[in-house]
Each structure stands twice: as C-alpha cells, then as structure tokens.
Design a protein around this motif. Structure first.
Motif, PDB file in Angstrom:
ATOM      1  N   LEU A 140       0.829  -1.211   0.000  1.00  0.00           N
ATOM      2  CA  LEU A 140       0.000   0.000   0.000  1.00  0.00           C
ATOM      3  C   LEU A 140       0.863   1.260   0.000  1.00  0.00           C
ATOM      4  O   LEU A 140       0.614   2.195  -0.754  1.00  0.00           O
ATOM      5  CB  LEU A 140      -0.927  -0.006   1.224  1.00  0.00           C
ATOM      6  N   ALA A 147       2.332   6.788  -6.753  1.00  0.00           N
ATOM      7  CA  ALA A 147       1.333   7.757  -7.205  1.00  0.00           C
ATOM      8  C   ALA A 147       1.822   9.176  -6.965  1.00  0.00           C
ATOM      9  O   ALA A 147       1.704  10.047  -7.829  1.00  0.00           O
ATOM     10  CB  ALA A 147       0.010   7.523  -6.469  1.00  0.00           C
TER      11      ALA A 147
ATOM     12  N   LEU B  22       8.188   2.615   4.461  1.00  0.00           N
ATOM     13  CA  LEU B  22       7.776   3.451   5.584  1.00  0.00           C
ATOM     14  C   LEU B  22       8.728   4.625   5.781  1.00  0.00           C
ATOM     15  O   LEU B  22       8.314   5.752   6.055  1.00  0.00           O
ATOM     16  CB  LEU B  22       7.713   2.624   6.862  1.00  0.00           C
ATOM     17  N   LEU B 126      -2.527  10.739  -0.003  1.00  0.00           N
ATOM     18  CA  LEU B 126      -3.243   9.467   0.099  1.00  0.00           C
ATOM     19  C   LEU B 126      -4.293   9.285  -0.986  1.00  0.00           C
ATOM     20  O   LEU B 126      -4.839   8.193  -1.162  1.00  0.00           O
ATOM     21  CB  LEU B 126      -3.895   9.339   1.475  1.00  0.00           C
ATOM     22  N   GLY B 128      -3.910   8.984  -3.926  1.00  0.00           N
ATOM     23  CA  GLY B 128      -3.457   8.043  -4.932  1.00  0.00           C
ATOM     24  C   GLY B 128      -4.029   6.642  -4.710  1.00  0.00           C
ATOM     25  O   GLY B 128      -3.936   5.790  -5.584  1.00  0.00           O
ATOM     26  N   LEU B 129      -4.622   6.432  -3.546  1.00  0.00           N
ATOM     27  CA  LEU B 129      -5.196   5.117  -3.240  1.00  0.00           C
ATOM     28  C   LEU B 129      -6.715   5.152  -3.287  1.00  0.00           C
ATOM     29  O   LEU B 129      -7.327   6.139  -2.861  1.00  0.00           O
ATOM     30  CB  LEU B 129      -4.797   4.678  -1.820  1.00  0.00           C
ATOM     31  N   ASP B 133      -8.470   0.902  -0.010  1.00  0.00           N
ATOM     32  CA  ASP B 133      -7.055   0.737   0.320  1.00  0.00           C
ATOM     33  C   ASP B 133      -6.626   1.714   1.406  1.00  0.00           C
ATOM     34  O   ASP B 133      -5.785   1.399   2.248  1.00  0.00           O
ATOM     35  CB  ASP B 133      -6.184   0.943  -0.932  1.00  0.00           C
ATOM     36  N   ARG B 134      -7.205   2.906   1.364  1.00  0.00           N
ATOM     37  CA  ARG B 134      -6.884   3.870   2.430  1.00  0.00           C
ATOM     38  C   ARG B 134      -7.327   3.332   3.776  1.00  0.00           C
ATOM     39  O   ARG B 134      -6.637   3.475   4.786  1.00  0.00           O
ATOM     40  CB  ARG B 134      -7.583   5.207   2.170  1.00  0.00           C
ATOM     41  N   LEU B 137      -4.900   0.687   4.817  1.00  0.00           N
ATOM     42  CA  LEU B 137      -3.649   1.314   5.254  1.00  0.00           C
ATOM     43  C   LEU B 137      -3.796   1.884   6.656  1.00  0.00           C
ATOM     44  O   LEU B 137      -2.942   1.701   7.533  1.00  0.00           O
ATOM     45  CB  LEU B 137      -3.263   2.427   4.268  1.00  0.00           C
ATOM     46  N   SER B 138      -4.894   2.586   6.863  1.00  0.00           N
ATOM     47  CA  SER B 138      -5.163   3.203   8.145  1.00  0.00           C
ATOM     48  C   SER B 138      -5.214   2.153   9.258  1.00  0.00           C
ATOM     49  O   SER B 138      -4.656   2.338  10.348  1.00  0.00           O
ATOM     50  CB  SER B 138      -6.488   3.955   8.046  1.00  0.00           C
ATOM     51  N   ARG B 139      -5.842   1.045   8.961  1.00  0.00           N
ATOM     52  CA  ARG B 139      -5.967  -0.023   9.942  1.00  0.00           C
ATOM     53  C   ARG B 139      -4.590  -0.608  10.280  1.00  0.00           C
ATOM     54  O   ARG B 139      -4.243  -0.813  11.443  1.00  0.00           O
ATOM     55  CB  ARG B 139      -6.876  -1.113   9.356  1.00  0.00           C
ATOM     56  N   LEU B 140      -3.782  -0.831   9.247  1.00  0.00           N
ATOM     57  CA  LEU B 140      -2.451  -1.409   9.466  1.00  0.00           C
ATOM     58  C   LEU B 140      -1.555  -0.458  10.245  1.00  0.00           C
ATOM     59  O   LEU B 140      -0.871  -0.858  11.193  1.00  0.00           O
ATOM     60  CB  LEU B 140      -1.804  -1.756   8.120  1.00  0.00           C
ATOM     61  N   VAL B 141      -1.549   0.788   9.838  1.00  0.00           N
ATOM     62  CA  VAL B 141      -0.688   1.761  10.525  1.00  0.00           C
ATOM     63  C   VAL B 141      -1.164   1.950  11.957  1.00  0.00           C
ATOM     64  O   VAL B 141      -0.349   2.056  12.887  1.00  0.00           O
ATOM     65  CB  VAL B 141      -0.659   3.104   9.766  1.00  0.00           C
ATOM     66  N   GLY B 142      -2.469   1.965  12.142  1.00  0.00           N
ATOM     67  CA  GLY B 142      -3.012   2.074  13.489  1.00  0.00           C
ATOM     68  C   GLY B 142      -2.492   0.941  14.374  1.00  0.00           C
ATOM     69  O   GLY B 142      -2.090   1.168  15.518  1.00  0.00           O
ATOM     70  N   ARG B 143      -2.457  -0.252  13.817  1.00  0.00           N
ATOM     71  CA  ARG B 143      -1.954  -1.388  14.596  1.00  0.00           C
ATOM     72  C   ARG B 143      -0.484  -1.243  14.937  1.00  0.00           C
ATOM     73  O   ARG B 143      -0.048  -1.598  16.036  1.00  0.00           O
ATOM     74  CB  ARG B 143      -2.159  -2.678  13.806  1.00  0.00           C
ATOM     75  N   VAL B 144       0.278  -0.754  13.993  1.00  0.00           N
ATOM     76  CA  VAL B 144       1.704  -0.531  14.261  1.00  0.00           C
ATOM     77  C   VAL B 144       1.866   0.456  15.412  1.00  0.00           C
ATOM     78  O   VAL B 144       2.659   0.235  16.332  1.00  0.00           O
ATOM     79  CB  VAL B 144       2.428   0.002  13.002  1.00  0.00           C
TER      80      VAL B 144
END
Lengths: 158, 158
Positions: A140, A147, B22, B126, B128-129, B133-134, B137-144
DNA sequence: TATTGTTATACTCTATAACTATA
DNA sequence: TATAGTTATAGAGTATAACAATA
C-alpha cells in the motif's frame, strides 16, 4: 497536523483517519533517526550530508541543490564535517573553481552505523505486525509513493 | 536509513521492503509539514510549540519536558514566539516561581492554518489510493502505532 | 536547600551580501 | 561577464553553567 500528531504528538485514539495515522507514524520514524544520529553526535543535516555522499562525489554547488541549501550553508556544513574527519575536499581538475566533496573512511563507517541502526529501528517498529500484514502495508505504501512521484514528475525506476 | 530514504531520499525502486517504504513515506510527510510551516515563517520547533499549546497552558518547565528541550532553550523559544505575538507569559498565582505559557488569538489562528493545510497535504498524498485501500492502510498503521505504544508503556485511549 | 525561570556563553545551522578565483 | 566557492554578518535554535526569586 492530523489533529495533533505533528506539532503535538500525543496518544493514539481508538479510531485514526488514514491521515492521522500516517502523520503519527511519520513523526515516530523521523524522531527515531534523529535520536540515532544524535547518539553519534550527528545532526539531521550532517546525517543527510553523509548519506548523500555515499554514492556521489558532488561539488559544493551540486550539494547545495541536493540538500536544498544555499552554497554558503553547505560551505559551513562541509567545514564542520571536515574538521571531524568525516569528509574531504578536493579541487576539481576539470573546472578549477569547483571543489569536490567525498566521504572519508571514517565518514563512510559512521553513516553505515547510523543507517544500519535506523533500519533495525524501523524494522522493530514493524515487528508489531504479522508478516502478511507487513507485506500488505509495504504494498500500500509503495503505491502511495509511486502515485505521489508520478504526480510530481519524478522518474521512478530510472 | 532504509537504503537511502532518510539521509539521501532518492527514487522509489520497483520493490520496496516495508522498512524502506515506511521510511520514504515518513520523510515525505515530515518534509510536507516543514514546507507548510516555512511558508508561515515557522520552524518545526516553533510549530511544535504552538501545537502543544493548543490544548494546554503549561509552565516553561512542563514545556521543556513536552518538547524534550532544556528549560533555557524553551525560554528563548518562548521569547521569540512572544515577540511575534503568538504566545503570552503569565506568572502562576499558585507557584509564583512558575510562568505559564499560552497561545494568543494570533497564535491559535496561525497554528490552525498550518494544521489544516498539512492535513490537506497528507490527504492529497493518500488520494493516490482507492478508499478501500486507504482504510486498509489506516488499519495497518493504526496497529503498528498501538503495538509500538504498548511496547513503550504509553497509555492509549487515556 | 531545592526548584523555576532567566541570562551569559558557545556552538551549529541558515541566509544574504560581498569578495576571490577561475571560466 | 558569469560561475564556484569562501567569508563576514546576523539571527534562530540548542546546551551548560551561573544566577535570582520563590518554595
């Protein structure tokens, strides 16, 4: 600043917009490099200077363009790095006005340390995710970067 | 530095590790805020100062802890912001040694501008997504972020 | 005595303007 | 003339040490 992520990095709310999440993570990662560099008595700009020199031997003028600084600022930057034995100046033989800046062995070794530690730091931050999620994240973020680059006329894969 | 993302931000390779991706995105976003702030003649640290003050009226001592600076550095920082009419100092009535720092209307307005523009910048990056997908992405980054915070004893959702 | 904030000092980082030496 | 680099100067940002006022 994505609510308060940038100027005032604070706690992580239960629900984050993608904007907020990205902003918070960005400042976390930037701060990570800043701390690692500081451990080696390097400012961010000195670190960037060494980083740029890893695969180049630019003139002061070219450095100014790469670092988005005035040439006089670069002159001082290189002075201080040279005093520490991290870079050297060599007069160009092609254009005797120009001065070429390159890493010393000490400089190369230092930037390798900071670089390696920083990569490990970022990897550690990502270890909170299972590998499949890391791959998804990577895909992602890669798309966002592609982009953005194409929006800004940057030549990828060049 | 994730290959060369940090000290020497360059092109985006076809394949990026999650670490590289990242790091590159982080420096892109950090640079975005830096530019927006500079348009308003604000350094990053002045921007952080104003950001911190949006929901607090801390003492100089508390500011030093929040910004990770020496109290003498904060003293000078507040001097310059005060000279520009962005913050004010008020002697504490509870502890007459302490000085409380707060935003002026001008300061609050300025930080709101920078903040709003920065959020729009990140949102634009963002775009571009696709929306799904946004969200991913938000969910994954939030978990990190959550994982990193819990590793560091930070109280989320406080 | 301990803490809060400021001041004196020194260094890095930055830009503008003026200068030297090449081209 | 134009360009490359340095230097002089000025200001922001940072830390350390010493100080005054208050606790």
């Amino acid at each position: 600043m994505a609510t308060r992520a940038a100027p005032a990095p604070t706690s992580t709310p239960a629900e984050l917009s993608a904007t907020d999440a990205l902003a918070q993570l960005s400042f976390l990662i930037h701060g990570t490099l800043e701390r690692r560099a500081a451990e080696h008595k390097l400012s961010m700009i000195q670190t960037r200077l060494l980083g740029v020199l890893r695969d180049r031997t630019p003139s002061v003028n070219e450095l100014a363009k790469l670092l988005l600084l005035d040439k006089s600022s670069v002159s001082g930057l290189v002075d201080r790095a040279e005093r520490r034995g991290l870079v050297t100046r060599v007069r160009s033989t092609e254009d005797r006005r120009a001065v070429l800046v390159s890493l010393t062995d000490a400089g190369r070794s230092l930037v390798a340390s900071v670089s390696g530690q920083f990569e490990a730091d970022v990897a550690a931050i990502l270890e909170g995710l299972p590998r499949s999620d890391r791959q998804a994240l990577s895909r992602l973020v890669g798309r966002v970067l592609v982009a953005h680059a194409s929006d800004h006329g940057v030549d990828l894969f060049g």
